[in-house]
Design a protein around this motif. Structure first.
Motif, PDB file in Angstrom:
ATOM      1  N   THR A 324      11.535  -2.246  -2.465  1.00  0.00           N
ATOM      2  CA  THR A 324      10.477  -1.375  -1.947  1.00  0.00           C
ATOM      3  C   THR A 324       9.546  -2.170  -1.036  1.00  0.00           C
ATOM      4  OG1 THR A 324      10.537  -0.062  -3.980  1.00  0.00           O
ATOM      5  CG2 THR A 324       8.642   0.246  -2.531  1.00  0.00           C
ATOM      6  N   PRO A 325       9.779  -2.158   0.262  1.00  0.00           N
ATOM      7  CA  PRO A 325       8.799  -2.736   1.194  1.00  0.00           C
ATOM      8  C   PRO A 325       7.687  -1.727   1.463  1.00  0.00           C
ATOM      9  CG  PRO A 325      10.717  -1.980   2.400  1.00  0.00           C
ATOM     10  CD  PRO A 325      11.012  -1.724   0.941  1.00  0.00           C
ATOM     11  N   SER A 326       6.471  -2.217   1.709  1.00  0.00           N
ATOM     12  CA  SER A 326       5.347  -1.317   1.969  1.00  0.00           C
ATOM     13  C   SER A 326       4.364  -1.965   2.919  1.00  0.00           C
ATOM     14  CB  SER A 326       4.633  -0.930   0.666  1.00  0.00           C
ATOM     15  OG  SER A 326       4.004  -2.053   0.084  1.00  0.00           O
ATOM     16  N   LEU A 327       3.609  -1.102   3.589  1.00  0.00           N
ATOM     17  CA  LEU A 327       2.558  -1.536   4.510  1.00  0.00           C
ATOM     18  C   LEU A 327       1.299  -0.756   4.177  1.00  0.00           C
ATOM     19  CD1 LEU A 327       1.740  -3.156   7.079  1.00  0.00           C
ATOM     20  CD2 LEU A 327       2.422  -1.140   8.407  1.00  0.00           C
ATOM     21  N   PHE A 328       0.187  -1.469   3.989  1.00  0.00           N
ATOM     22  CA  PHE A 328      -1.077  -0.839   3.615  1.00  0.00           C
ATOM     23  C   PHE A 328      -2.163  -1.255   4.595  1.00  0.00           C
ATOM     24  CE2 PHE A 328      -5.176  -1.368   1.354  1.00  0.00           C
ATOM     25  CZ  PHE A 328      -5.433  -0.033   1.051  1.00  0.00           C
ATOM     26  N   LEU A 329      -2.933  -0.267   5.085  1.00  0.00           N
ATOM     27  CA  LEU A 329      -4.055  -0.516   5.992  1.00  0.00           C
ATOM     28  C   LEU A 329      -5.267   0.236   5.467  1.00  0.00           C
ATOM     29  CD1 LEU A 329      -2.233   0.202   9.390  1.00  0.00           C
ATOM     30  CD2 LEU A 329      -2.495  -2.024   8.300  1.00  0.00           C
ATOM     31  N   THR A 330      -6.428  -0.377   5.541  1.00  0.00           N
ATOM     32  CA  THR A 330      -7.665   0.338   5.215  1.00  0.00           C
ATOM     33  C   THR A 330      -8.745  -0.047   6.211  1.00  0.00           C
ATOM     34  OG1 THR A 330      -9.264   0.866   3.477  1.00  0.00           O
ATOM     35  CG2 THR A 330      -8.470  -1.402   3.546  1.00  0.00           C
ATOM     36  N   TRP A 331      -9.484   0.972   6.661  1.00  0.00           N
ATOM     37  CA  TRP A 331     -10.625   0.785   7.554  1.00  0.00           C
ATOM     38  C   TRP A 331     -11.855   1.315   6.832  1.00  0.00           C
ATOM     39  CZ3 TRP A 331      -5.961   2.865   8.881  1.00  0.00           C
ATOM     40  CH2 TRP A 331      -5.207   2.192   9.835  1.00  0.00           C
ATOM     41  N   GLN A 332     -12.883   0.502   6.722  1.00  0.00           N
ATOM     42  CA  GLN A 332     -14.067   0.898   5.966  1.00  0.00           C
ATOM     43  C   GLN A 332     -15.322   0.550   6.756  1.00  0.00           C
ATOM     44  OE1 GLN A 332     -13.846  -0.924   2.077  1.00  0.00           O
ATOM     45  NE2 GLN A 332     -11.785  -0.142   1.678  1.00  0.00           N
TER      46      GLN A 332
END
Length: 708
Positions: A324-332
């Motif tokens: 399971t490859p994954s990519l996570f981005l968050t802008w705060q």
């Protein structure tokens, strides 16, 4: 205390006697044949038709503590599992209503604008408890904090899986003392849409007016869903101590219709076969109750303003291996509004870019390994394109982290064994290594867990920006916080309807990261921690359910930090409270003893009633009082034991899908205060609301022809 303890004791006696009457009639061994099945095999069993008891058992398989589906009684952590039915029938208005009934969990006020969580007597708000929604981290990346109170869409929750203890070996540096894993309804469960409106009124002002919405559908291999909540609310209708942001104004002001907790939270997902994309937007507005504008006539407002996205793909390479490859981005970009032109509070801006891959391999049905790697970059700035640090201004703070983790699960006839570890390297503060080991054993109705875990708390952007050398004199900047937790859990299933558990824990925290509000800085102190016990009994029958638990912690055998201690505060001394010690076994804000009792009774096919009672022992915290000269002085306050109760009635109308709920929260109109868990000259307790009358209207529209 004696009366409440007697009620709790009598309940346990009743459950025990009731179990003895039924024990000859009940056989639970039939459940064990299903334990070693895969989730796919279990789904086939469910489709073929099984008893309600087995259905409950299958649904209780969780992954939060092991990344491998396993029953709560053999999971390698102290686990609490909260179902959609529990939440719906209780009438819970938000996560505070749900989580404060969990053993060892409590809430306090950070002195600014956040109600945060405490675990087993330890203040855990800033990045020491990981909160996830569908696997997406909700902790903000500046301080790691999470805000509670009329926020997350309670109507969209399918279940909540909770680790009452360390989770860093799997989840990393925000899971030091606990993990709260919220799982929302998937497109299959939604299979249509719902709308839930909630109206709450306190004695002197509005409590909440919120709208929960959801829609979802699965068509062959494609699925989509969108759930969320929007509306407005108020924390309280009582008076609170406030101060001016740039003046000496200090007074007690009413919070009625003036203490906003306005949610705007949306969670969207699209999926096709093994691929999924999830977007979560959270713009939760709260009034900063310790700050007013220059005139002292209005509170400042703060917004979370966070957008997170996660894309992942699960590839089943073989019957034994999945990747399971994954990519996570968050802008705060949390910020403050209602500012006058002459004020300029910093608005932070931060980003996290994270990539990871996880592999799961089944050597056999009884041996499984999960391993993975993660890399992320955190970047923080403010609205002036700089961050204020202790020594100077910098254009931004940026650091990189990579981590490797692995966990081996062995199911053996002698015991189940879980061996795990995580190694993490941060470019700013170096390495952290945390191992864990767990032995679990289930013999007929008895189960045993022996648990040992190391855990850690990674310094975040705000910690690093305002971090200083250890106050003991060590040279260097802020560093990680390290924790060791040893636990023993004993459980006995008296009948298939009644389960009792006892968990004994010892938590030791080294180099705890502490925020000193008077100086607006973070630093590592020496040691802290707690030890204690959590007892729970659950009974579930066709007519309903009863749950009772008791939590106790003490710090009598641990090193106490003075900033958390219950010593008399000396005016003008920010770090060294001294004088009389009110309690050598407890810390600020959190009671040593907590008892909860919840019951749900099905009165008819369409009508049920739910009630909860919560009692806590005395607590300590600092408050303000008026001096003879008319100024405010700080003093150590003892808050007497409190008894609170809620009651909620749920009715399923003749109109298909239409439910009506009505209840009273804070039934006894208890004057409860969320106390500040650290020594501070600037913050007073936050009063909770008065008695609240709540109405909830829900309409569920299911698709007539679900497809899969």
């Amino acid at each position: 205390m004696k009366k409440v303890s007697s009620v709790f004791f009598l309940l346990f006696i009743y459950l025990t006697l009731h179990a003895q009457q039924d024990s000859l009639k009940i056989k639970i061994d039939s459940l064990y044949q299903y334990y070693d099945m895969s989730l796919e095999e279990l789904s086939h069993v469910k489709a073929s038709g099984v008893s309600s008891e087995l259905e409950t058992f299958i649904n209780s398989l969780i992954t939060v503590a092991s990344q491998k589906a396993i029953s709560t009684r053999e999971s390698p952590s102290a686990i609490s599992l909260i179902s959609e039915e529990d939440i719906k029938k209780s009438g819970a208005r938000d996560l505070i209503d749900v989580l404060r009934l969990v053993p060892g969990f409590d809430f306090a006020y950070d002195g600014s604008n956040t109600i945060g969580i405490g675990i087993r007597g330890n203040w855990a708000n800033e990045g020491k408890v990981l909160l996830q929604v569908d696997g997406v981290q909700m902790n903000e990346i500046f301080s790691g904090a999470t805000q509670f109170g009329n926020n997350f869409p309670i109507a969209s929750i399918s279940r909540i899986e909770i680790i009452r203890g360390p989770g860093s070996a799997i989840y990393g540096g925000f899971a030091e003392l606990g993990v709260i894993n919220i799982i929302t309804k998937n497109p299959d469960e939604l299979n249509g849409g719902y709308i839930t409106g909630t109206f709450g009124q306190m004695q002197h002002g509005s409590a909440r007016r919120t709208l929960n919405l959801g829609i979802g559908k699965k068509v062959k291999a494609f699925e989509f869903s969108l759930t969320g909540v929007m509306g407005e609310g108020n924390r309280s209708d009582r008076t609170a101590f406030v101060r001016g942001v740039s003046t000496t104004i200090s007074s007690r002001e009413t919070m009625a219709n003036n203490s906003a907790t306005n949610p705007f939270f949306w969670n969207g997902k699209i999926g096709y076969k093994g691929f999924s994309l999830r977007l979560i937007y959270d713009n939760y507005k709260t009034d900063v109750l310790t700050l007013t504008d220059e005139s002292g006539k209005r509170f400042l407002s703060r917004y979370t303003n966070a957008l997170s996205a996660e894309a992942k793909y699960t590839w089943k390479a073989s019957d034994k291996l999945s990747l399971t490859p994954s990519l996570f981005l968050t802008w705060q970009s949390p910020g403050v509004s209602n500012l006058s032109d002459s004020l300029n509070l910093i608005q932070d801006r931060g980003h996290r870019f994270q990539s990871s891959v996880t592999a799961a391999y089944d050597f056999s049905r009884k041996i499984n390994m999960v391993t993975g790697a993660t890399y992320f970059t955190d970047i923080g700035t403010n609205d002036a394109d700089s961050i204020t640090t202790i020594s100077n201004y910098v254009s931004s703070i940026q650091y990189h982290t990579y981590a490797l983790f692995s966990q081996l699960t062995i199911k053996h006839r002698i015991a189940n064994i879980v061996l795990g570890a995580r190694y993490e390297n941060n470019s700013e503060f170096g390495d952290a290594f945390v191992p864990r080991i767990a032995f679990t054993k289930r013999v007929d109705r008895f189960h045993l867990k022996l648990l040992y875990s190391n855990s850690f708390r990674s310094p975040s952007i705000q910690n690093i920006a305002r971090g200083v050398a250890n106050t003991s004199g060590a040279i260097g900047s802020i560093g990680p916080e390290h924790t060791r937790v040893a636990e023993i859990e004993l459980g006995y299933q008296l009948t298939r309807d009644i389960l009792t558990t006892a968990n004994f824990f010892n938590t030791s925290i080294k180099d705890p990261i502490v925020y000193i509000s008077d100086l607006n800085l973070y630093t590592n102190f020496d040691k802290s921690g707690s030890q204690g016990v959590e007892l729970e009994a659950r009974m579930k029958k066709r007519w309903g359910s009863i749950t009772a638990n008791y939590s106790f912690y003490t710090v009598a055998n641990q090193t106490r930090l003075q900033i958390y201690s219950t010593q008399q505060y000396i005016q003008g001394d920010t770090l060294q409270p001294s004088g009389g010690d009110a309690s050598k076994s407890t810390l600020l804000a959190f009671p040593a003893h907590k008892i909860t009792l919840t019951a749900n009774v099905t009165l008819s096919k369409s009508l049920s009633i739910s009630s909860s009672i919560l009692w806590n022992s005395k607590r300590y915290g600092y408050d303000f009082q008026t001096s003879d000269q008319g100024t405010y002085e700080i003093y150590l306050k003892e808050d007497a034991p409190k008894l609170m109760s809620n009651i909620f009635l749920t009715w399923s109308s003749p109109v298909k899908g239409l439910d009506l709920g009505a209840g009273v929260f804070n039934l006894f109109n208890t004057r409860y205060n969320y106390m500040v868990p650290v020594g501070s000259r600037t913050a007073a307790p936050l009063p909770s609301g008065s008695r609240e009358y709540t109405i909830r209207l829900s309409f569920l529209l299911k698709s007539k022809t679900p497809q899969s």
